[in-house]
Motif scaffolding. Structure first.
Motif, mmCIF file in Angstrom:
data_model
loop_
_atom_site.group_PDB
_atom_site.id
_atom_site.type_symbol
_atom_site.label_atom_id
_atom_site.label_comp_id
_atom_site.label_asym_id
_atom_site.label_seq_id
_atom_site.Cartn_x
_atom_site.Cartn_y
_atom_site.Cartn_z
ATOM 1 N N LEU A 140 0.774 -1.301 -0.091
ATOM 2 C CA LEU A 140 0.023 -0.121 0.024
ATOM 3 C C LEU A 140 0.678 1.101 -0.084
ATOM 4 O O LEU A 140 0.675 2.217 -0.838
ATOM 5 N N PHE A 141 1.615 1.299 0.841
ATOM 6 C CA PHE A 141 2.683 2.528 0.989
ATOM 7 C C PHE A 141 3.561 2.485 -0.189
ATOM 8 O O PHE A 141 4.086 3.814 -0.487
ATOM 9 N N PHE A 142 4.116 1.427 -0.733
ATOM 10 C CA PHE A 142 5.154 1.697 -1.707
ATOM 11 C C PHE A 142 4.402 2.043 -2.826
ATOM 12 O O PHE A 142 4.970 2.935 -3.784
ATOM 13 N N ALA A 143 3.088 1.451 -3.454
ATOM 14 C CA ALA A 143 2.416 1.985 -4.403
ATOM 15 C C ALA A 143 1.870 3.283 -4.314
ATOM 16 O O ALA A 143 1.285 3.787 -5.379
ATOM 17 N N CYS A 144 1.775 3.982 -3.336
ATOM 18 C CA CYS A 144 1.220 5.414 -3.006
ATOM 19 C C CYS A 144 2.117 6.251 -2.529
ATOM 20 O O CYS A 144 2.526 7.090 -3.203
ATOM 21 N N TYR A 145 2.254 6.291 -1.360
ATOM 22 C CA TYR A 145 2.993 7.387 -0.493
ATOM 23 C C TYR A 145 4.403 7.182 -1.033
ATOM 24 O O TYR A 145 4.959 8.422 -0.910
ATOM 25 N N GLY A 146 5.106 6.066 -1.302
ATOM 26 C CA GLY A 146 6.351 6.224 -1.772
ATOM 27 C C GLY A 146 6.792 6.719 -2.870
ATOM 28 O O GLY A 146 7.912 7.037 -3.261
ATOM 29 N N GLN A 147 5.465 7.040 -3.773
ATOM 30 C CA GLN A 147 5.527 7.631 -5.202
ATOM 31 C C GLN A 147 5.469 9.171 -5.151
ATOM 32 O O GLN A 147 5.521 9.927 -6.302
ATOM 33 N N PHE A 148 4.627 9.562 -4.089
ATOM 34 C CA PHE A 148 4.165 11.125 -4.060
ATOM 35 C C PHE A 148 5.171 12.103 -4.787
ATOM 36 O O PHE A 148 4.857 12.982 -5.373
ATOM 37 N N GLU A 149 6.247 11.959 -3.873
ATOM 38 C CA GLU A 149 7.304 12.996 -3.885
ATOM 39 C C GLU A 149 8.523 12.651 -4.465
ATOM 40 O O GLU A 149 9.583 13.202 -4.702
ATOM 41 N N SER A 150 8.489 11.329 -5.287
ATOM 42 C CA SER A 150 9.670 10.818 -6.016
ATOM 43 C C SER A 150 9.382 10.298 -7.384
ATOM 44 O O SER A 150 9.171 11.294 -8.473
ATOM 45 N N GLY A 151 8.601 9.256 -7.591
ATOM 46 C CA GLY A 151 8.391 8.563 -8.761
ATOM 47 C C GLY A 151 7.505 9.494 -9.392
ATOM 48 O O GLY A 151 7.651 9.762 -10.765
ATOM 49 N N LEU A 152 6.313 9.475 -9.016
ATOM 50 C CA LEU A 152 5.101 10.211 -9.424
ATOM 51 C C LEU A 152 5.389 11.741 -9.678
ATOM 52 O O LEU A 152 5.046 12.190 -10.924
ATOM 53 N N ALA A 153 6.107 12.487 -8.999
ATOM 54 C CA ALA A 153 6.767 13.839 -9.249
ATOM 55 C C ALA A 153 7.663 13.937 -10.430
ATOM 56 O O ALA A 153 7.386 14.685 -11.401
ATOM 57 N N ALA A 154 8.557 12.841 -10.637
ATOM 58 C CA ALA A 154 9.339 12.853 -11.835
ATOM 59 C C ALA A 154 8.835 12.435 -13.051
ATOM 60 O O ALA A 154 8.998 13.143 -13.946
ATOM 61 N N TYR A 155 7.628 11.371 -13.034
ATOM 62 C CA TYR A 155 7.095 11.309 -14.271
ATOM 63 C C TYR A 155 6.090 12.383 -14.560
ATOM 64 O O TYR A 155 5.985 12.649 -15.772
#
Length: 435
Positions: free
Chosen positions: A223-238
């Motif tokens: 849950l946290f890997f697929a959501c919160y772990g992406q907010f300010e890193s992967g999803l922001a970079a994407y």
């Protein structure tokens, strides 16, 4: 809510308000304002997370042995020292050490607050207690970030010093509020508080033998890997690289995420609190899979820039809808699975899985989101669908009352009949105790 629960919620909201002042600006503060460089800023963020991983394995036993209140007060004091020190740090060594102290203090607060909520609630009221905490924490973070943005000035280091001092004061207030809480002595929590100062007999071996809890920890990591772990890193970079949105738009997207949580939390609560928890979590996976598909359209589709921006904001908003469904389900379930003497250890174990996901998520998602746009979206669509599968499998190991707490009598304590699978079979056999 009772008076004790109200004070805990107020203290939790104030600490979130303090965190909102500084978290969005920590990277800028270290890299630009203190002119320590992007590398040092990355180290500071990593140390902040690693400090939590270092202290959480010991937090649960301390909570179960001494009680959550003294642990919370000590954690608030440590966090206040770390925040104040970070605000005046001017070199690499003091900045990194201050971040470690702050990260350790804030990490310990989470399971301590969760355990206090458990002690001040029953099986029938716990769902709303955790939903209220999540609502107030997000509201505090959002308001804190808003006010922090009005104060910060990258050309004036003293403005950031003020931010960190305000954060330190909020932690002190949390400690003071926690110290005034009079924990109720009710039947539902009597066995959860050792009176002789001895450590509980149960330990890590018992937790690992509890298959439902192990499955919940795995589910929590995903849950946290697929959501919160992406907010300010992967999803922001994407979003900036693939979708081409402006960095400032990320702030709007995060605001949309918070707005959905604040607006939808209690509407969602009324819809889900009498439904099976496992099914609600399974629907979160479906919603998040759709959110990743919308993000895929933003970066891989051929729409206009306006459509791409709207799609990215919608992605964050959909994540917020899923988060509002998790708050009344996952955290109360951790408490309801715990044996009476291990509530703190169960909360700490779940917090540790969460922190691991928050540490691994950016390391994996950041490079993928910046360069491997198609594989990044596919990967996290699959992770989101994995949430659905794991939630449905977990549901098979829960008792009817654990999965749907509305079935419990008002004064019952669900965790009293939730025993690890290796516990002796001499316990009284009741329908609720059967897995």
């Amino acid at each position: 809510m009772g008076a004790a629960l109200r004070r805990i919620q107020v203290g939790s909201a104030l600490s979130a308000f303090g965190l909102g002042f500084t978290v969005p600006y920590l990277y800028v503060y270290v890299a630009q304002v203190r002119d320590l460089g992007a590398g040092t800023a990355g180290v500071v963020l990593a140390v902040f997370a690693m400090a939590a991983l270092a202290v959480l394995p010991f937090t649960g036993r301390a909570i179960d042995r001494r009680g959550p209140m003294p642990v919370l007060i000590l954690a608030a004091a440590v966090a206040a020292v770390g925040a104040a020190a970070l605000g005046v740090s001017g070199d690499v060594t003091t900045t990194v050490l201050s971040a470690a102290v702050l990260g350790a203090g804030t990490a310990v607060m989470q399971p301590a607050l969760a355990t206090m909520l458990v002690w001040c609630s029953s099986a029938s009221t716990r769902t709303r207690a955790f939903a209220m905490q999540f609502f107030l924490q997000n509201l505090g973070l959002g308001i804190g970030g808003l006010f922090g943005g009005l104060i910060v000035d990258t050309d004036d280091p003293s403005s950031f010093t003020l931010l960190f001092l305000i954060e330190a004061v909020m932690f002190v207030v949390l400690g003071v509020v926690a110290g005034t809480v009079r924990m109720p002595r009710t039947h539902s929590i009597a066995d959860a508080r050792p009176t002789d100062g001895t450590a509980p007999k149960a330990g890590l071996r018992v937790l690992l033998s509890h298959r439902a809890m192990v499955q919940l920890c795995v589910l929590g990591f995903v849950l946290f890997f697929a959501c919160y772990g992406q907010f300010e890193s992967g999803l922001a970079a994407y979003g900036t690289e693939a979708a081409g949105i402006e960095p400032s738009t990320l702030g709007i997207a995060l605001a949309a995420n918070t707005a959905v949580i604040v607006a939808a939390q209690f509407v969602v609560l009324r819809l889900v609190e009498r439904r099976r928890r496992s099914r609600v979590i399974a629907w979160v996976g479906v919603i998040w899979a759709f959110a990743w598909i919308v993000a895929g359209y933003a970066g891989l589709g051929h729409g206009s820039q306006t459509m791409a921006t709207a799609a990215m904001i919608s992605t964050y908003a959909l994540f917020g809808l899923g988060e509002s469904m998790l708050s009344p389900t996952v955290a109360p379930l951790v408490a309801d699975l715990a044996p009476e003497s291990m509530v703190g250890q169960y909360n700490s174990a779940f917090a540790l899985c969460k922190q691991l996901a928050l540490a691994v998520g950016p390391a994996v998602g950041g490079p993928m989101g910046a360069t491997l746009h198609g594989p990044y979206i596919v990967t996290f669509v699959l992770f989101s669908l994995g949430i659905t599968v794991l939630a449905l499998r977990l549901g098979r190991r829960l008792t009817p009352v654990q999965d749907r707490p509305s079935l419990a009598p008002v004064q019952s304590r669900v965790v009293a009949v939730s025993l690890p699978t290796t516990e002796p079979a001499a316990a009284p056999a009741t329908p609720a105790a059967a897995h």
